[in-house]
Write an enzyme that holds these catalytic residues in place. Sequence first.
Site, PDB file in Angstrom:
ATOM      1  N   MET A 358       0.312   5.794 -31.839  1.00  0.00           N
ATOM      2  CA  MET A 358      -0.712   5.154 -32.667  1.00  0.00           C
ATOM      3  C   MET A 358      -0.115   4.784 -34.018  1.00  0.00           C
ATOM      4  SD  MET A 358      -3.764   4.100 -33.174  1.00  0.00           S
ATOM      5  CE  MET A 358      -4.161   3.297 -34.716  1.00  0.00           C
ATOM      6  N   GLU A 359      -0.382   3.534 -34.410  1.00  0.00           N
ATOM      7  CA  GLU A 359       0.308   2.940 -35.555  1.00  0.00           C
ATOM      8  C   GLU A 359      -0.297   3.248 -36.914  1.00  0.00           C
ATOM      9  OE1 GLU A 359      -1.560   1.302 -33.264  1.00  0.00           O
ATOM     10  OE2 GLU A 359      -2.597  -0.418 -34.132  1.00  0.00           O
ATOM     11  N   ASN A 360      -0.963   4.395 -37.109  1.00  0.00           N
ATOM     12  CA  ASN A 360      -1.544   4.713 -38.418  1.00  0.00           C
ATOM     13  C   ASN A 360      -0.600   4.270 -39.536  1.00  0.00           C
ATOM     14  OD1 ASN A 360      -3.547   6.336 -37.014  1.00  0.00           O
ATOM     15  ND2 ASN A 360      -1.845   7.748 -36.697  1.00  0.00           N
ATOM     16  N   HIS A 392       7.306  -1.056 -31.279  1.00  0.00           N
ATOM     17  CA  HIS A 392       5.928  -1.541 -31.128  1.00  0.00           C
ATOM     18  C   HIS A 392       5.057  -1.042 -32.290  1.00  0.00           C
ATOM     19  CE1 HIS A 392       2.231  -2.348 -28.520  1.00  0.00           C
ATOM     20  NE2 HIS A 392       1.752  -1.564 -29.471  1.00  0.00           N
ATOM     21  N   GLU A 393       5.113   0.244 -32.559  1.00  0.00           N
ATOM     22  CA  GLU A 393       4.239   0.796 -33.605  1.00  0.00           C
ATOM     23  C   GLU A 393       4.653   0.296 -34.992  1.00  0.00           C
ATOM     24  OE1 GLU A 393       1.684   1.893 -32.379  1.00  0.00           O
ATOM     25  OE2 GLU A 393       2.435   2.383 -30.375  1.00  0.00           O
ATOM     26  N   GLU A 415      -2.078  -6.141 -30.066  1.00  0.00           N
ATOM     27  CA  GLU A 415      -1.334  -5.453 -29.005  1.00  0.00           C
ATOM     28  C   GLU A 415      -0.393  -6.380 -28.248  1.00  0.00           C
ATOM     29  OE1 GLU A 415      -1.121  -2.558 -29.267  1.00  0.00           O
ATOM     30  OE2 GLU A 415      -2.944  -1.796 -30.185  1.00  0.00           O
TER      31      GLU A 415
HETATM   32  N1  BES Z   1      -2.823   0.904 -31.022  1.00  0.00           N
HETATM   33  C1  BES Z   1      -2.287   1.491 -29.855  1.00  0.00           C
HETATM   34  C2  BES Z   1      -2.791   2.883 -29.600  1.00  0.00           C
HETATM   35  C3  BES Z   1      -4.167   2.968 -28.997  1.00  0.00           C
HETATM   36  C4  BES Z   1      -4.348   2.732 -27.663  1.00  0.00           C
HETATM   37  C5  BES Z   1      -5.250   3.334 -29.749  1.00  0.00           C
HETATM   38  C6  BES Z   1      -5.607   2.822 -27.118  1.00  0.00           C
HETATM   39  C7  BES Z   1      -6.500   3.425 -29.205  1.00  0.00           C
HETATM   40  C8  BES Z   1      -6.686   3.172 -27.872  1.00  0.00           C
HETATM   41  C9  BES Z   1      -0.760   1.564 -29.954  1.00  0.00           C
HETATM   42  O1  BES Z   1      -0.183   0.635 -30.803  1.00  0.00           O
HETATM   43  C10 BES Z   1      -0.222   1.268 -28.598  1.00  0.00           C
HETATM   44  O2  BES Z   1      -0.330   0.165 -28.176  1.00  0.00           O
HETATM   45  N2  BES Z   1       0.314   2.260 -27.898  1.00  0.00           N
HETATM   46  C11 BES Z   1       0.819   2.098 -26.567  1.00  0.00           C
HETATM   47  C12 BES Z   1       2.302   2.175 -26.534  1.00  0.00           C
HETATM   48  C13 BES Z   1       2.945   0.838 -26.636  1.00  0.00           C
HETATM   49  C14 BES Z   1       4.431   0.950 -26.712  1.00  0.00           C
HETATM   50  C15 BES Z   1       2.576  -0.089 -25.506  1.00  0.00           C
HETATM   51  C16 BES Z   1       0.247   3.192 -25.705  1.00  0.00           C
HETATM   52  O3  BES Z   1      -0.409   4.073 -26.258  1.00  0.00           O
HETATM   53  O4  BES Z   1       0.465   3.171 -24.507  1.00  0.00           O
HETATM   54 ZN    ZN Z   2      -0.090  -1.265 -30.099  1.00  0.00          ZN
END
Ligand code: BES
Ligand code: ZN
Length: 903
Positions: A358-360, A392-393, A415
Amino acid sequence: HYNISPSPKKRKAKRFWLNSSPNPSASSERPTLPNLSFPHTPPTPAVTMAAEQSAEHFRGQARLPGFAAPRRYDLRLTPDLAACTFAGSVSVSVDVAAPTRFLVVNAADLDVSPGDVHFAPKGSGQVLLPVEVTSALEDEILIIRFNEVLPLGEGTLVIAFQGTLNDKMKGFYRSVYELNGEKKNMAVTQFEPADARRCFPCWDEPSFKAVFKITLEVPCETVALSNMPVVEEKVNGPTKTVYFQESPIMSTYLVAVIVGMFDYVEAFTADGTVAPLPHYLPQVSLSLSPLGGSCWPHFPFAGTSVRVYTQVGKSAQGKFALEVAVKTLILFKEYFAVPYPLPKMDMIAIPDFASGAMENYGLVTYRETALLFDERHSAAANKQRVAVVVAHELAHQWFGNLVTMEWWTHLWLNEGFATWVSYLAADRFFPEWNVWIQFLEESTTGFRLDALAGSHPIEVDVNHVDEIDEIFDAISYRKGAAVIRMLQSYLGAEIFQKSLAAYIKRFAYSNAKTEDLWAALEEGSGEPVKTLMHSWTKQQGYPVVSVKLKDGKLELEQTQFLSSGSEGVGQWVVPITLCCCSYSVQQKFLFRGKQDDFNLSGLVECQKKDDFWIKLNVDQTGFYRVSYDEELASRLRHAVETNILSAADRYGVLDDTYALCMAGKQKLVTLLHLIAAYKNETEYTVLAHAINTSLSIYEMMAVAAPEELVNMKKFLIDFLEPFAQRVGWDAKSGEGHLNALLRGTLLSALAELGHQSTIDEAVRRFNVFLEDRETPLLPPDVRKAAYVALMQTVNKSNKSGYESLLKIYRETDLSQEKVRVLGSLASSPDPDVVREALNFLLSSEVRNQDCIFVLRGVTAAAHEVAWTWLKGKLGLHSRDLHWTPAHLFHHRHCLTACHGREG
Ligand code: BES
Ligand code: ZN
């Protein structure tokens, strides 16, 4: 100069809470949200009506009313780690832009008593107490009613509250870890998409950006982290008060707080030491400071401090991610042409974590498997996962955090873009990984979901908070990334990057919509970006372009591809690229109609050649499939066989043929014939795709044509054996990353197919490993394969292999190792053993976040058993498991991906 009045044009749109309609929710239009960039206009008569509303008007609405907006939060939190509770108070500077008796904020699962709320208009010396505080549970809002109309302008809303550090991995929650053999709780936040309201009352929507000043009261011995650096710590007995620096304006979903015991490694982006670079994309130089460190603040180097926090004693496992992070921050600073906006970047591994990361803002949280890398026990696949997730983050720090989507409809922009650009970074730092070929697996997964009639467009209406979780799926991430790649390759890398930088600059510290990005790209390129992209983001699905060669002309026709085999009605503006006999000349045009003929220059000469071929969608940069007539298809197969096509095109020919075959548009024998053409394949991703494709066919045959299974198995083993012989079990000295990946993929496939000599060798090596976990006989890249092979030998009368795997699971403290074991436990052919593995996933030994890996490891032979088990348990245990949509997201997102990315 804050101002939340809508522009005159926007004001025409119905604003539901001002609307005289008796049933405002019947209105199909969503409310217009404040746009900070509009010049000030005085409130209109319609707006003044807000003062006359009753609390009922705020229920059942998609978004919060816009008559008051937060500017600055002063948030104080006191978690009690032992009791799993927290107390807090928030003091919000609010701008009241239209007369109202109400303030409406989000809040959920918090105790707020009416006496804990007051509002102080600025400069009045008055403190207004509410006459009523209603909590509308379904809407997750607090409706605060005052007796009088609030004065326009600034005021301070103060709310004290209490809550539970929950175990649901969202809001403000607890995660359990071990320290010196003792179980301990840490307090962690996860707010995206809409759970900041579970930690403190707030305007919990991405467009209500505000400044955050956070203060934590925590036990002295703990590490307390938030988005910004610490400015001061005051010790008072067993606790300390930690004051964090004020943040720049940001959205609530990016706020973060963590309290626990951690170690860290640290490095700095040595800003100013990067030499000016000749090309628009930078070479990245890396400067790492001595690792380790003591207390914030200290700045031995100019530049941004980057730290990776880990469990106590494991900071060395953070070094790889740290190095990637430093390089990535430097790269993105150049790519977005804006420096990283915060004074520090902390990244931290959390033992209980719902998604991958999570990109906090300034405090990125990760699952352990997505951040930590152990030189001796992590696999090449783990390393790549860490690099891609970090990139990604960190991309979100600009794309998402600095420039934020105006509403969740535009989530895909966050995303899809971060997914795409993480490959750009990984490719820059690890060119030998050929990640752009691996990117095609992202497209394939997007294609698969988007070929269902029940798919959805990239941009979706979001009218209730419950609908947000659903869109963290392969459409937003993978199709999103793929259409961005399509556009980038159509416009060219340089124009794309420059327009993007202009977009970031224009919307920094603000919010943007999909259209805003298209406008910047259209300005930068002069191409009809909006028209082109609307056809891809506003309608679901994608086309298959059929190509026929007739009388020296190419006939093209597009229809919507559906995996059911029926035809959809969609139509797209398709950026066609094509090559004829060589890659040196490429044709490129937009195909807008349903069908068209194209005269190709050079076609006639080319057609005379023996090895004549035509390939559309060159290098698979477009998000569409191609179906060739018989002659063209057989020419392409020949081009695959003779290795004339690029690796991406070899992947594409196979992927399209497979999809067409599954939709009943081509014969299985054509597909098998094509697979055989890959017998000399040299590129990891292409071969891995051929293997995964073959395994899917095998699994399908097990159900549809069991009598053919023996032949099919022989065909596949004959195909795989020569590769396996070449690659072997042992790493060659100095061999590349892709070889390591290939070894794991190949041996796993042979193990799954029950290939006896692979199984025997696996068992032999495993037994040595069981005695000596450091043996070179079972390097991390082949462990998963060995575990799967071992499980093939397990049945209810001989469970020793299963028991040994559990022993490894219990003894390792590396999450990646645990995941490898979990992923193989259910691959026994014996239904009783599979049931036992499934029951194990419900035990306290498996964290909720990891259950999915056992399910994902169920092989075709046990689908029936697993489904019966799942149906039996789900009703009862879904509650105990605390599976939330966030977990289900992880299922949807990862389950469908070919072979585990975590494991
Ligand atoms: N912003 C998302 C995390 C997230 C996912 C928050 C679902 C709330 C609900 C984060 O940037 C993200 O995309 N994480 C991915 C990993 C990424 C490398 C594809 C994940 O959690 O799978
Ligand atoms: Zn993301």
